[in-house]
Design a protein around this motif. Structure first.
Motif, PDB file in Angstrom:
ATOM      1  N   ALA A  99      33.948  -0.919  61.315  1.00  0.00           N
ATOM      2  CA  ALA A  99      34.293  -2.181  61.554  1.00  0.00           C
ATOM      3  C   ALA A  99      34.368  -3.131  60.376  1.00  0.00           C
ATOM      4  CB  ALA A  99      33.243  -2.901  62.553  1.00  0.00           C
ATOM      5  N   VAL A 100      33.795  -2.878  59.423  1.00  0.00           N
ATOM      6  CA  VAL A 100      33.870  -3.666  58.093  1.00  0.00           C
ATOM      7  C   VAL A 100      35.124  -3.159  57.519  1.00  0.00           C
ATOM      8  CG1 VAL A 100      33.167  -4.446  55.900  1.00  0.00           C
ATOM      9  CG2 VAL A 100      31.598  -4.086  57.802  1.00  0.00           C
ATOM     10  N   ARG A 101      36.324  -3.549  57.614  1.00  0.00           N
ATOM     11  CA  ARG A 101      37.403  -2.901  57.011  1.00  0.00           C
ATOM     12  C   ARG A 101      37.764  -3.192  55.595  1.00  0.00           C
ATOM     13  NH1 ARG A 101      38.187   0.778  59.176  1.00  0.00           N
ATOM     14  NH2 ARG A 101      40.502   0.922  58.449  1.00  0.00           N
ATOM     15  N   LEU A 102      37.135  -2.501  54.673  1.00  0.00           N
ATOM     16  CA  LEU A 102      37.243  -2.550  53.267  1.00  0.00           C
ATOM     17  C   LEU A 102      37.138  -1.327  52.500  1.00  0.00           C
ATOM     18  CD1 LEU A 102      34.770  -5.651  52.619  1.00  0.00           C
ATOM     19  CD2 LEU A 102      37.465  -5.476  52.358  1.00  0.00           C
ATOM     20  N   GLY A 103      37.934  -0.884  51.848  1.00  0.00           N
ATOM     21  CA  GLY A 103      38.155   0.006  51.054  1.00  0.00           C
ATOM     22  C   GLY A 103      38.744  -0.203  49.716  1.00  0.00           C
ATOM     23  N   TRP A 104      38.869   0.976  48.634  1.00  0.00           N
ATOM     24  CA  TRP A 104      39.321   0.491  47.479  1.00  0.00           C
ATOM     25  C   TRP A 104      40.199   1.581  46.698  1.00  0.00           C
ATOM     26  CZ3 TRP A 104      34.153   0.093  48.947  1.00  0.00           C
ATOM     27  CH2 TRP A 104      33.352   1.144  48.920  1.00  0.00           C
ATOM     28  N   MET A 105      40.729   1.352  45.721  1.00  0.00           N
ATOM     29  CA  MET A 105      41.368   2.154  44.797  1.00  0.00           C
ATOM     30  C   MET A 105      41.089   2.124  43.379  1.00  0.00           C
ATOM     31  SD  MET A 105      45.163   2.419  46.489  1.00  0.00           S
ATOM     32  CE  MET A 105      45.227   0.685  47.036  1.00  0.00           C
ATOM     33  N   VAL A 106      40.772   2.949  42.582  1.00  0.00           N
ATOM     34  CA  VAL A 106      40.591   3.004  41.331  1.00  0.00           C
ATOM     35  C   VAL A 106      41.838   3.625  40.611  1.00  0.00           C
ATOM     36  CG1 VAL A 106      38.932   3.114  39.289  1.00  0.00           C
ATOM     37  CG2 VAL A 106      37.875   2.674  41.300  1.00  0.00           C
ATOM     38  N   LEU A 107      42.702   2.896  40.329  1.00  0.00           N
ATOM     39  CA  LEU A 107      44.008   3.617  39.784  1.00  0.00           C
ATOM     40  C   LEU A 107      44.169   3.652  38.081  1.00  0.00           C
ATOM     41  CD1 LEU A 107      45.834   0.875  41.913  1.00  0.00           C
ATOM     42  CD2 LEU A 107      45.963   3.334  42.285  1.00  0.00           C
ATOM     43  N   PRO A 108      44.940   4.523  37.907  1.00  0.00           N
ATOM     44  CA  PRO A 108      45.608   4.727  36.635  1.00  0.00           C
ATOM     45  C   PRO A 108      46.264   3.374  36.176  1.00  0.00           C
ATOM     46  CG  PRO A 108      45.718   6.849  37.689  1.00  0.00           C
ATOM     47  CD  PRO A 108      45.632   5.886  38.647  1.00  0.00           C
ATOM     48  N   GLU A 109      46.211   3.269  35.018  1.00  0.00           N
ATOM     49  CA  GLU A 109      46.628   1.801  34.691  1.00  0.00           C
ATOM     50  C   GLU A 109      47.993   1.528  35.004  1.00  0.00           C
ATOM     51  OE1 GLU A 109      46.693  -1.228  30.681  1.00  0.00           O
ATOM     52  OE2 GLU A 109      45.894   1.019  30.495  1.00  0.00           O
ATOM     53  N   ARG A 110      48.714   2.625  34.924  1.00  0.00           N
ATOM     54  CA  ARG A 110      50.251   2.798  34.949  1.00  0.00           C
ATOM     55  C   ARG A 110      50.836   2.480  36.596  1.00  0.00           C
ATOM     56  NH1 ARG A 110      48.989   8.119  34.919  1.00  0.00           N
ATOM     57  NH2 ARG A 110      49.869   9.282  36.384  1.00  0.00           N
ATOM     58  N   LEU A 111      49.752   2.673  37.503  1.00  0.00           N
ATOM     59  CA  LEU A 111      49.872   2.692  38.914  1.00  0.00           C
ATOM     60  C   LEU A 111      49.641   1.356  39.689  1.00  0.00           C
ATOM     61  CD1 LEU A 111      49.233   6.102  40.245  1.00  0.00           C
ATOM     62  CD2 LEU A 111      51.343   5.226  39.601  1.00  0.00           C
ATOM     63  N   VAL A 112      48.854   0.461  38.664  1.00  0.00           N
ATOM     64  CA  VAL A 112      48.352  -0.937  39.242  1.00  0.00           C
ATOM     65  C   VAL A 112      49.475  -1.765  39.694  1.00  0.00           C
ATOM     66  CG1 VAL A 112      47.099  -3.072  38.857  1.00  0.00           C
ATOM     67  CG2 VAL A 112      46.289  -0.752  37.824  1.00  0.00           C
ATOM     68  N   GLY A 113      50.540  -2.036  38.753  1.00  0.00           N
ATOM     69  CA  GLY A 113      51.567  -2.670  39.314  1.00  0.00           C
ATOM     70  C   GLY A 113      52.431  -2.104  40.374  1.00  0.00           C
ATOM     71  N   PRO A 114      52.852  -0.816  40.596  1.00  0.00           N
ATOM     72  CA  PRO A 114      53.651  -0.325  41.577  1.00  0.00           C
ATOM     73  C   PRO A 114      52.764  -0.295  43.043  1.00  0.00           C
ATOM     74  CG  PRO A 114      53.827   1.238  39.903  1.00  0.00           C
ATOM     75  CD  PRO A 114      52.959   0.224  39.410  1.00  0.00           C
ATOM     76  N   VAL A 115      51.296  -0.320  43.060  1.00  0.00           N
ATOM     77  CA  VAL A 115      50.549  -0.452  44.070  1.00  0.00           C
ATOM     78  C   VAL A 115      50.558  -1.831  44.454  1.00  0.00           C
ATOM     79  CG1 VAL A 115      48.214  -0.306  45.098  1.00  0.00           C
ATOM     80  CG2 VAL A 115      49.360   1.650  43.807  1.00  0.00           C
ATOM     81  N   LEU A 116      50.462  -2.839  43.783  1.00  0.00           N
ATOM     82  CA  LEU A 116      50.621  -4.164  44.135  1.00  0.00           C
ATOM     83  C   LEU A 116      51.961  -4.599  44.728  1.00  0.00           C
ATOM     84  CD1 LEU A 116      48.560  -5.816  41.309  1.00  0.00           C
ATOM     85  CD2 LEU A 116      47.686  -5.304  43.474  1.00  0.00           C
ATOM     86  N   ALA A 117      53.190  -3.979  44.217  1.00  0.00           N
ATOM     87  CA  ALA A 117      54.163  -4.352  44.735  1.00  0.00           C
ATOM     88  C   ALA A 117      54.387  -3.510  46.229  1.00  0.00           C
ATOM     89  CB  ALA A 117      55.398  -3.854  43.720  1.00  0.00           C
ATOM     90  N   ALA A 118      53.721  -2.515  46.180  1.00  0.00           N
ATOM     91  CA  ALA A 118      53.864  -1.894  47.697  1.00  0.00           C
ATOM     92  C   ALA A 118      53.219  -2.818  48.699  1.00  0.00           C
ATOM     93  CB  ALA A 118      53.361  -0.565  47.375  1.00  0.00           C
TER      94      ALA A 118
END
Length: 463
Positions: free
Chosen positions: A317-336
């Motif tokens: 019920a606590v809808r929280l998760g996380w991704m630890v990303l390679p640096e090159r993927l941070v921008g694309p994931v935020l755009a998505a």
């Protein structure tokens, strides 16, 4: 009529609007409107109405008009008039409940489930309410004003810093706060990654969560299954895929960590192929027989996306998760991720950050680890002499059965009122390895007072 859409908030302490438009005389319209407000539940039983003189002044009506409307509704039983208490909505005037839909027909004959022994469901009664509430109060009192503004799609910095410290200490993750993106869970993370960042073909384990496969299929990501054995996924079967999704800490659902040689080999493969490893840290917090296995991500943070959530450790019920990303993927994931709509709630992010920083998360996980281990031991003893696997970690065990035994055991469990999962639905439809059959039995969800009875019913079902 004067006073159409009159707000009675100041009079009764709650928002209520009376629409006095419509045909009929003033008394008839007011009586009809008040009756409908009671019938619909907008005026709840026990609500005190304003004195008729005050309401008449607010509505621009004669006092006798309002007094007569009140008297009519008292006579009909919608209202009650008490000396010294004024006029109140009658308790017997509660709006009738909508008829309940007929119960769905059971999937198979048997009693309704009384005992929840499904996999992946933590104990809902063990949610740390007091500590969570204390963290919420501290976090909201200390939160800067900008926390309640538009925000950052990466997630609140308080939570990203807390996660970076915790994941580094507890899971061996190389976690810089700038490379953490907060999401609502692993499923949400997969949707973001497969929205154009991760393209097929993608290798997956031959046994895994069906809804994860459906997320990949919905994103048109073609999957190829890898065989599994007692050492986890057969990473030697990787070839020309662009990415692989693994559960290295505790293969789901069969159990067991990915063997060290295979951990090294999958990283070598990713480097050679310029490929990506998606690490679902499933059950990473709950290991019972030795120290938890560290995260695969530590071997090469630029080739591994580390995925985690609190759905098992705290609550789904606590809808929280996380991704630890390679640096090159941070921008694309935020755009998505896009603008705002897919963001996790700020209040829960701030609360979880405080919960981690004050040690409450560690204490809760340790307490639940001990509790779940005791339950696991009781379950394994109850199932003896049957063979169980995957018992070293997680919230379930696998009871291995012959091919014809799974269906019979599930039917018998339904008759006993036990809800659990068979092993067959977790098999990838394209898997080439021999089929595994058995039961996936969760031991976390049933309340303490019912756990013994649940074990007895399960024992009768499996024989």
């Amino acid at each position: 009529m004067a006073g159409s859409w009159v707000d009675l908030a100041e009079r009764i302490g709650a928002d209520l609007h009376l629409d006095l438009a419509g045909p009929g005389g003033r008394r008839a319209v007011l009586t009809r409107t008040l009756r409908e407000a009671v019938r619909s539940g907008r005026l709840a039983p026990g609500t005190r109405l304003p004195p008729y003189r005050s309401l008449a002044a607010d509505l621009g009506l004669a006092r006798n008009t309002v007094a007569d409307a009140y008297a009519e509704l008292v006579a009909e039983g919608w209202l009650v008039a008490r000396q010294g208490s004024g006029t109140l909505v009658a308790h017997r005037a509660a709006p009738p409940r909508s008829p309940s839909p007929p119960p769905a027909a059971p999937a198979a004959p048997g009693r309704p489930a009384r005992y929840d022994m499904r996999q992946g469901v933590p104990d809902p009664g063990s949610f740390p309410r007091t500590a969570w509430l204390a963290s919420a109060r501290r976090a909201l009192n200390a939160a800067p004003n900008d926390a309640f503004g538009p925000g950052d799609p990466r997630g609140r910095p308080e939570l990203r810093h807390a996660l970076a410290a915790y994941l580094s200490r507890a899971r061996g993750v190389q976690a810089d706060p700038g490379r953490i993106v907060v999401c609502s869970g692993v499923a949400h993370a997969l949707r973001l990654l497969c929205g154009g960042i991760v393209r097929g073909p993608l290798a997956v384990e031959s046994y895994g969560l069906p809804f994860h496969r459906s997320i990949l299929e919905a994103a048109s990501v073609r999957t190829r299954p890898l065989a599994i054995d007692e050492h986890g996924a057969r990473t030697d079967e990787l070839s020309r895929e662009r990415a692989v999704l693994l559960t290295p800490a505790h293969q789901f659902p069969t159990g067991g960590p990915l063997h060290p040689e295979r951990r090294a080999s999958v990283v070598d493969w990713a480097r050679r192929r310029n490929a990506l490893i998606l690490e679902d840290d499933y059950d990473g917090d709950f290991r019972y027989d030795r120290q938890p296995v560290g995260a695969l991500q530590d071997l090469d943070p630029e080739r591994v996306v580390y995925l985690g959530s609190v759905s098992k450790s705290l609550s789904p019920a606590v809808r929280l998760g996380w991704m630890v990303l390679p640096e090159r993927l941070v921008g694309p994931v935020l755009a998505a991720k896009g603008e705002r709509e897919a963001w996790a709630g700020v209040a829960d992010q701030l609360t979880l950050a405080d919960f981690i920083e004050h040690g409450s998360y560690d204490r809760h996980v340790r307490r639940m680890r001990q509790r779940y281990r005791r339950r696991r031991d009781r379950l394994v003893r109850a199932l003896a002499p049957h063979t169980t696997t995957g018992i070293a970690a997680g919230l379930h065990v696998v009871l291995n059965l012959p091919p014809e035994g799974e269906k019979r055991a599930l039917e018998a469990a339904r008759e006993e009122g036990v809800a659990l999962d068979g092993l067959s639905p977790f098999r990838h439809p394209g898997a080439a390895m021999p089929a595994l059959t058995g039961l996936v039995i969760g031991y976390a969800a049933a309340p303490d007072h019912a756990f013994g009875a649940a074990l007895a019913a399960l024992r009768r079902a499996v024989g």
